[in-house]
Design an enzyme around this catalytic site. Structure first.
Site, PDB file in Angstrom:
ATOM      1  N   LYS A 248      49.072  55.575  72.025  1.00 34.50           N
ATOM      2  CA  LYS A 248      48.906  54.128  72.247  1.00 34.50           C
ATOM      3  C   LYS A 248      47.812  53.922  73.114  1.00 34.50           C
ATOM      4  CE  LYS A 248      51.290  49.627  72.058  1.00 34.50           C
ATOM      5  NZ  LYS A 248      52.542  49.232  71.565  1.00 34.50           N
ATOM      6  N   GLU A 336      68.063  44.441  63.926  1.00 35.52           N
ATOM      7  CA  GLU A 336      68.443  42.937  64.163  1.00 35.52           C
ATOM      8  C   GLU A 336      70.033  43.044  63.532  1.00 35.52           C
ATOM      9  OE1 GLU A 336      64.032  42.577  64.251  1.00 35.52           O
ATOM     10  OE2 GLU A 336      65.363  43.579  62.973  1.00 35.52           O
ATOM     11  N   ARG A 364      65.959  37.857  60.390  1.00 34.14           N
ATOM     12  CA  ARG A 364      66.304  39.085  59.733  1.00 34.14           C
ATOM     13  C   ARG A 364      67.609  39.626  59.620  1.00 34.14           C
ATOM     14  NH1 ARG A 364      61.550  42.652  59.913  1.00 34.14           N
ATOM     15  NH2 ARG A 364      62.761  44.240  60.401  1.00 34.14           N
TER      16      ARG A 364
END
Length: 589
Positions: A248, A336, A364
Site C-alpha cells: 500500500k 459490524e 450493515r
C-alpha cells in the site's frame, strides 16, 4: 523515457495497443499522475498506488467493460478511473459536481457496481456471473478485487461459500497488503501471513477447500508476473482465486512507511511526500477525539467499561483506549454485525460496552441492533461517529439515516449532543447505568470550541433544553445543527419572535416541553442533519397529530434523495440547512 503514454490512453482499447514492455513506464506515469492530483485536491492515496500494476494488467488482459470488473470498497480505483476515460476530469474527484471518489454505475459503464462499503464485491460479481450463465454467455469474465481486510468480513465469506458450489466464471483477486485503513487484524490475517511465508497453510489451503482454483501468492507489484498469471487464469472456467501481495502506498516512500496516515493524507508535497500541516492552533478538538479521550478517562475509573470498533480504531479514536487498556478495547475488523452482537453478549454479563461505529456502517448491522440488542433490552452504548453529512466521500458515507432507522426501534434511546460538553456528559451518564440501549450520534470534524473538559454532569434522559426565548415561532433543533440555528438567529432582525429549543433526545421525546411549546407558539420549525422522512421532524409531526395540535410545522433537514459529494458547507447549502439559508427561512416564515 518521455512522459507520454498515459496522455494517449482514453480507454482500455488504447491501453491494449501498447507492447507489454511499455507497461512499467505506464505504471510510473499513472502513479505520478495520481500523486500530482491528490497532493493538491486530496483524496484516498495509498490504496490506489498499491494496485497500479494490477489495474493496468486487468484492463490489458480482460475485455473490459464487456468483461465485468468489481472493485471492493473502491478506495483503490483511481487508476481504474483514469484509464477508463476520466483522466481529463480526474482533478474534479470528490468535488461538488465532479466525479465520485468511488466506482459508480451512473458515471461509467466500466464501473460495473457501485461501492463504498466493504466486502460486497464477491457477491456482486458472483451475481453477475450466474446471470451470464443464465443468458447463455459462458465466455464473459467476472472479476472481484478485494483486500485482506475486506475479505475477513462475513459477507465476503458468504459469497465465497456460495461461489464454491457453482460453475460461475468468477475470478476473485485477493489484494493482500496487510492493511485496510488501519492494520488488518484477526486469525485470517495470521493465516494469510503464514501463507505468504510459505508455511503449512499453502498445502492445507482454506480457499481450495471452498472449491476454488487457488493460485499464488505472487508479487502484485511485478506487472509481468501479474500479466502472466491473468493470462493463465483467463482460460480456466469456474471459480478461481488469485492471491497477490502488494505494498500500500507503493511508489511514494512516505506512503509506504506510514500507511495509516497516507490512506487519505490531505494535501502533501508531491516531490517530497511530506504532508502539508493544517493550522490547528486554537482549533477545537474533533468530536471523535472527545469521544476517545472521554471513554479512556471513564475506563480508568470503571473497570467494567469495554470498547469495540469494527476496523476504525484510529478514525474513531478508540485507539486511545486500546493503547492503555489493550485487553478491554477490541478492533474486530470489518465485521459490524459481529461487533454489535459481541457487544450484546458482553452486556449480558454486566459489562458496560461502548460500541463505536460510523453511522453509515451501523446500517450493515441493523438486524443485530434490533434482534440482539433492543429486543433483549441490553444497555449497549452505540457511539455513532460521522453522523450527518460527511462531505467528499458522498452518498455511501453520509450518516443521515440513523435518526430515522433507530427511532422506530422499541427500547432504543436516541441522542445527538449539540456540542462537545454534551457528548462528554452523555458518555458519562450512559456508563453510570441505563435500563435501555442508547445510540449517541455525533458528526465528523471539530466541535464548537467550548471548554469540554469540565467536571462531568449527569444528563436527564429525555429532557430538552430551552436555549432562547421567543414569542411567535419555536425552532426545535437536534444535535450540532443547532449551532447553525444560533448563528442564523443572530443574523436576523426579528429574532426576538423566535424561540430555540435543543431536543437532543429524539427518543424519548420531552413531551412535557412539547405540550408547552405547542400551546405557547403559533408556528413550529424543526431542523436536523438527518433525513426528513422518518427523522426528528417526523417525530414532532407524530406528536402533533396524536395530540390534535394544528400549529403549522416546517421540517428542515436532508431531502428525500441520496446526497452526492462535496464539502459539508456546500452540501448543507444544497439542503438549505446552512446559516444563510436558515436566516432567510426564519425571517420569512
Amino acid at each position: 523515457m518521455s512522459n507520454n503514454l498515459l496522455s494517449n490512453i482514453n480507454s482500455p482499447t488504447d491501453l491494449r495497443l501498447l507492447d507489454e514492455v511499455q507497461l512499467p513506464q505506464l505504471a510510473q506515469e499513472l502513479r505520478d499522475f495520481i500523486i500530482d492530483i491528490v497532493a493538491v485536491k486530496e483524496g484516498h492515496l495509498g490504496a490506489s498506488l498499491g494496485v497500479i500494476e494490477l489495474t493496468i494488467a486487468l484492463h490489458y488482459i480482460f475485455d473490459t467493460p464487456n468483461d465485468l470488473l468489481v472493485w471492493d470498497v473502491g478506495h483503490q480505483a483511481y487508476g481504474h478511473k483514469i484509464l477508463t476515460g476520466r483522466r481529463e476530469i480526474f482533478h474534479t474527484n470528490r468535488q461538488l459536481n465532479g466525479i465520485s471518489g468511488f466506482p459508480k454505475r451512473s458515471e461509467s459503464n466500466f464501473d460495473t457496481f457501485g461501492v463504498g462499503h466493504s466486502s460486497t464485491s464477491i457477491s456482486a460479481a458472483l451475481g453477475m456471473a450466474i446471470a451470464s450463465n443464465l443468458k447463455g454467455d459462458f465466455n464473459k469474465q467476472h472479476i472481484a478485487v478485494i483486500g485482506d481486510a475486506s475479505i475477513a468480513s462475513g459477507m465476503a465469506f458468504e459469497g465465497l461459500n456460495h461461489a464454491g458450489v457453482t460453475d460461475a466464471n468468477l475470478l476473485v483477486i485477493l489484494n493482500d497488503n496487510a492493511i485496510g485503513i488501519d492494520p488488518s487484524v484477526g486469525a485470517l490475517k495470521n493465516y494469510l501471513t503464514a501463507v505468504k511465508k510459505g508455511k503449512n497453510p499453502r498445502q492445507n489451503n482454506m480457499i481450495k477447500s471452498l472449491n476454488f482454483d487457488y493460485s499464488g501468492p505472487i508479487d502484485g507489484n511485478d506487472i509481468f508476473a501479474v500479466l502472466k498469471e491473468l493470462k493463465r487464469l483467463q482460460k480456466i472456467k469456474g471459480p478461481k482465486f488469485l492471491h497477490i501481495i502488494t505494498t500500500k502506498g507503493k511508489g511514494l516512500q512516505q506512503a509506504e512507511d506510514n500507511q495509516v496516515q497516507y490512506h487519505a493524507p490531505g494535501k502533501f508535497d508531491k516531490i517530497t511526500g511530506d504532508i502539508i500541516p493544517k493550522s490547528e492552533q486554537h482549533l477545537p478538538p474533533k468530536y471523535q477525539d472527545v469521544f476517545g479521550l472521554t471513554v479512556l478517562d471513564l475506563a480508568k475509573a470503571n473497570e467494567k467499561i469495554i470498547g469495540i470498533t469494527p476496523a476504525m480504531p484510529s478514525g474513531s479514536s478508540l485507539k486511545f483506549m486500546m493503547d492503555v487498556f489493550p485487553t478491554r478495547a477490541f478492533d474486530v475488523g470489518i465485521a459490524e454485525q459481529h461487533a454489535v452482537t459481541l457487544a450484546a453478549g458482553m452486556a449480558t454479563q454486566g459489562m458496560i460496552v461502548f460500541c463505536n461505529i460510523y453511522s453509515t456502517f451501523l446500517q450493515r448491522a441493523y438486524d443485530q441492533v434490533i434482534h440482539d440488542v433492543a429486543l433483549q433490552n441490553l444497555p449497549v452504548i452505540f457511539c455513532l461517529d460521522r453522523a450527518g453529512l460527511v462531505g467528499e466521500d458522498g452518498a455511501t458515507h453520509h450518516g443521515v439515516f440513523d435518526l430515522a432507522y433507530l427511532r422506530c426501534i422499541p427500547n432504543m434511546i436516541v441522542y445527538a449532543p449539540r456540542n462537545e460538553i454534551a457528548l462528554r456528559n452523555i458518555l458519562y451518564t450512559a456508563q453510570l447505568g441505563l435500563k435501555n440501549p442508547i445510540a449517541i450520534r455525533y458528526p465528523r470534524g471539530r466541535g464548537e470550541n467550548v471548554d469540554w473538559q469540565m467536571p462531568y454532569k449527569k444528563i436527564e434522559i429525555g429532557k430538552a433544553n430551552h436555549l432562547k426565548e421567543g414569542t411567535i415561532t419555536a425552532v426545535l433543533s437536534n444535535g450540532t445543527i443547532g449551532n447553525k440555528v444560533i448563528l442564523a438567529l443572530a443574523k436576523i432582525n426579528n429574532s426576538e419572535t423566535i424561540a430555540h429549543y435543543d431536543f437532543a433526545f429524539v427518543k424519548p421525546l420531552d413531551e412535557i416541553a412539547l405540550h408547552a411549546i405547542f400551546n405557547e407558539f403559533e408556528k413550529i420549525i424543526t431542523i436536523e442533519d438527518g433525513v426528513i422522512k422518518g427523522g426528528f421532524g417526523s417525530a414532532i409531526l407524530e406528536f402533533a397529530s396524536q395530540n390534535k395540535y394544528s400549529n403549522p410545522i416546517l421540517n428542515l433537514g436532508i431531502p428525500d434523495e441520496f446526497i452526492e459529494h462535496g464539502t459539508v458547507d456546500e452540501l448543507q447549502q444544497y439542503c438549505k440547512i446552512d446559516v444563510v439559508s436558515l436566516a432567510t427561512i426564519f425571517s420569512n416564515y
